[in-house]
Scaffold this motif. Structure first.
Motif, PDB file in Angstrom:
ATOM      1  N   THR A 207       0.840  -1.199   0.000  1.00  0.00           N
ATOM      2  CA  THR A 207       0.000   0.000   0.000  1.00  0.00           C
ATOM      3  C   THR A 207       0.875   1.248   0.000  1.00  0.00           C
ATOM      4  O   THR A 207       2.044   1.207   0.385  1.00  0.00           O
ATOM      5  CB  THR A 207      -0.925   0.046   1.230  1.00  0.00           C
ATOM      6  OG1 THR A 207      -0.110  -0.071   2.393  1.00  0.00           O
ATOM      7  CG2 THR A 207      -1.938  -1.082   1.200  1.00  0.00           C
ATOM      8  N   LEU A 208       0.280   2.353  -0.434  1.00  0.00           N
ATOM      9  CA  LEU A 208       0.946   3.650  -0.380  1.00  0.00           C
ATOM     10  C   LEU A 208       0.410   4.396   0.832  1.00  0.00           C
ATOM     11  O   LEU A 208      -0.674   4.074   1.321  1.00  0.00           O
ATOM     12  CB  LEU A 208       0.687   4.405  -1.689  1.00  0.00           C
ATOM     13  CG  LEU A 208       1.363   3.705  -2.874  1.00  0.00           C
ATOM     14  CD1 LEU A 208       0.741   4.111  -4.195  1.00  0.00           C
ATOM     15  CD2 LEU A 208       2.857   3.988  -2.871  1.00  0.00           C
ATOM     16  N   PRO A 209       1.159   5.402   1.327  1.00  0.00           N
ATOM     17  CA  PRO A 209       0.694   6.096   2.541  1.00  0.00           C
ATOM     18  C   PRO A 209      -0.697   6.700   2.336  1.00  0.00           C
ATOM     19  O   PRO A 209      -0.957   7.311   1.306  1.00  0.00           O
ATOM     20  CB  PRO A 209       1.739   7.203   2.733  1.00  0.00           C
ATOM     21  CG  PRO A 209       2.933   6.778   1.952  1.00  0.00           C
ATOM     22  CD  PRO A 209       2.434   5.937   0.827  1.00  0.00           C
ATOM     23  N   PRO A 210      -1.625   6.522   3.313  1.00  0.00           N
ATOM     24  CA  PRO A 210      -2.955   7.129   3.197  1.00  0.00           C
ATOM     25  C   PRO A 210      -2.846   8.657   3.163  1.00  0.00           C
ATOM     26  O   PRO A 210      -1.891   9.223   3.709  1.00  0.00           O
ATOM     27  CB  PRO A 210      -3.705   6.661   4.442  1.00  0.00           C
ATOM     28  CG  PRO A 210      -2.704   6.037   5.335  1.00  0.00           C
ATOM     29  CD  PRO A 210      -1.450   5.787   4.569  1.00  0.00           C
ATOM     30  N   PHE A 211      -3.801   9.289   2.511  1.00  0.00           N
ATOM     31  CA  PHE A 211      -3.760  10.748   2.338  1.00  0.00           C
ATOM     32  C   PHE A 211      -5.143  11.317   2.604  1.00  0.00           C
ATOM     33  O   PHE A 211      -6.119  10.902   1.981  1.00  0.00           O
ATOM     34  CB  PHE A 211      -3.308  11.053   0.904  1.00  0.00           C
ATOM     35  CG  PHE A 211      -3.258  12.511   0.546  1.00  0.00           C
ATOM     36  CD1 PHE A 211      -2.329  13.350   1.135  1.00  0.00           C
ATOM     37  CD2 PHE A 211      -4.129  13.041  -0.399  1.00  0.00           C
ATOM     38  CE1 PHE A 211      -2.268  14.703   0.793  1.00  0.00           C
ATOM     39  CE2 PHE A 211      -4.083  14.388  -0.747  1.00  0.00           C
ATOM     40  CZ  PHE A 211      -3.146  15.212  -0.147  1.00  0.00           C
ATOM     41  N   GLN A 212      -5.216  12.244   3.574  1.00  0.00           N
ATOM     42  CA  GLN A 212      -6.498  12.879   3.883  1.00  0.00           C
ATOM     43  C   GLN A 212      -6.484  14.302   3.362  1.00  0.00           C
ATOM     44  O   GLN A 212      -5.464  14.992   3.468  1.00  0.00           O
ATOM     45  CB  GLN A 212      -6.737  12.882   5.398  1.00  0.00           C
ATOM     46  CG  GLN A 212      -6.824  11.467   5.961  1.00  0.00           C
ATOM     47  CD  GLN A 212      -7.267  11.444   7.412  1.00  0.00           C
ATOM     48  OE1 GLN A 212      -7.306  12.460   8.085  1.00  0.00           O
ATOM     49  NE2 GLN A 212      -7.607  10.253   7.899  1.00  0.00           N
ATOM     50  N   PHE A 213      -7.604  14.732   2.830  1.00  0.00           N
ATOM     51  CA  PHE A 213      -7.660  16.079   2.247  1.00  0.00           C
ATOM     52  C   PHE A 213      -9.102  16.568   2.199  1.00  0.00           C
ATOM     53  O   PHE A 213     -10.044  15.785   2.289  1.00  0.00           O
ATOM     54  CB  PHE A 213      -7.061  16.079   0.835  1.00  0.00           C
ATOM     55  CG  PHE A 213      -7.835  15.226  -0.136  1.00  0.00           C
ATOM     56  CD1 PHE A 213      -7.713  13.842  -0.123  1.00  0.00           C
ATOM     57  CD2 PHE A 213      -8.719  15.799  -1.043  1.00  0.00           C
ATOM     58  CE1 PHE A 213      -8.452  13.052  -1.002  1.00  0.00           C
ATOM     59  CE2 PHE A 213      -9.448  15.018  -1.929  1.00  0.00           C
ATOM     60  CZ  PHE A 213      -9.313  13.647  -1.904  1.00  0.00           C
ATOM     61  N   GLU A 214      -9.211  17.901   2.034  1.00  0.00           N
ATOM     62  CA  GLU A 214     -10.532  18.496   1.854  1.00  0.00           C
ATOM     63  C   GLU A 214     -10.678  18.924   0.401  1.00  0.00           C
ATOM     64  O   GLU A 214      -9.729  19.444  -0.197  1.00  0.00           O
ATOM     65  CB  GLU A 214     -10.683  19.713   2.771  1.00  0.00           C
ATOM     66  CG  GLU A 214     -12.053  20.351   2.630  1.00  0.00           C
ATOM     67  CD  GLU A 214     -12.328  21.431   3.680  1.00  0.00           C
ATOM     68  OE1 GLU A 214     -11.716  21.400   4.764  1.00  0.00           O
ATOM     69  OE2 GLU A 214     -13.166  22.302   3.381  1.00  0.00           O
TER      70      GLU A 214
END
Lengths: 142, 153
Positions: free
Chosen positions: B10-17
């Motif tokens: 997996t690739l690093p999770p990314f949170q965004f608006e």
């Protein structure tokens, strides 16, 4: 979400063609704007020196830019809330100056999971008819 | 040849608006002119919660996350060798301005064609709404890596 201006499922026939749409030529300005807006900063699309060093004669359009145009074509026919699936294969490089002509055809209609679904085949080609993107979409219609 | 042990990673999770300004910029860049893609009132009048993200916009999240650079770096592939082969989206809802999402990407396959001159990396991603926990969009990217020196005779 409104799907009131979508085509009616009952009026759709397999083999039916969507009205084609031709977009304006893709300019270098478009590529620069799209690089910023899409976050795709790969210099092969915006930096002529980089493109030449990589063995290309010129910069060329982001595949996702062409897909976005095909998406506009698709959502002109059926508004975005109708979309269930949208996929493409990028089959040829799209040079600067290309005008994409989008076309589509109904290949299936079926009721599934309580929805009335229509499957489409889509093509974005240049004005000489060379396909650049071959796509498919699934839309739920009222 | 790309190490097949990367399959399943997996690739690093990314949170965004999802930002209104970014949506307007994207809509402008793709030549969109319909008012619901620029104006909140027009979007609401058309039945959206706010300005909708156009169907292919969420690839921008993938780009912003740095996932592509991380992937190419991890696999040791120079960016000029890479082409986008395929892209698909499966929609479970329309993402709109103000939504907060988490992107999770996984390498699901790596395979070769043309005697190893071309390799294909398949990456599957989900975009989950952080407020509801609902998966809004699934994406699949097929990345083509050119290895010109390995062209089969």
């Amino acid at each position: 979400m409104s799907t009131s201006n979508a085509p009616r499922y009952d009026a759709i026939q397999i083999g039916q063609e969507l009205p084609p749409m031709t977009f304006p030529p893709i300019t270098r300005t478009t590529l620069a704007l799209f690089a910023g807006a899409s976050g795709d900063h790969n210099p092969i699309h915006i930096d002529l020196d980089f493109a030449r060093a990589a063995g290309m004669p010129d910069v060329f359009a982001h595949g996702m830019l062409s897909m976005a145009l095909l998406g506009r074509y698709l959502t002109h026919w059926a508004p975005q809330p109708c979309l269930r699936r949208f996929g493409v294969r990028f089959v040829a490089i799209t040079p600067v100056g290309t005008q994409l002509r989008c076309s589509g055809k109904v290949v299936d209609r079926r009721e599934e999971g309580g929805e009335r679904l229509v499957a489409l085949e889509l093509v974005a080609a240049d004005l000489q008819g060379e396909a650049k993107l071959i796509g498919e979409a699934l839309v739920a219609l009222p | 040849m790309i190490d097949r042990s990367h399959i399943g990673t997996t690739l690093p999770p990314f949170q965004f608006e999802v930002e209104k300004g970014r949506l307007r910029f994207f809509a402008k860049a793709i030549g969109e002119t319909r008012p619901e893609y620029f104006d909140e009132d027009a979007a609401r009048a058309a039945g959206y919660r706010s300005i909708p993200a156009p169907p292919t916009f969420l690839m921008a999240a993938e780009m912003d996350s740095g996932a592509t650079e991380i992937l190419l770096d991890r696999l040791g592939i120079p960016i000029e060798r890479v082409l986008h082969g395929e892209q698909s989206f499966t929609y479970h809802g329309v993402v709109c301005a103000g939504d907060r999402l988490e992107l999770l990407s996984r390498i699901t396959d790596i395979y070769a064609k043309k005697g190893g001159a071309l390799e294909f990396i398949v990456k599957d991603s989900t975009l989950t709404d952080l407020a509801s926990g609902r998966c809004m969009v699934e994406m699949r990217s097929v990345i083509v890596v050119r290895h010109p020196q390995e062209t089969a005779a």
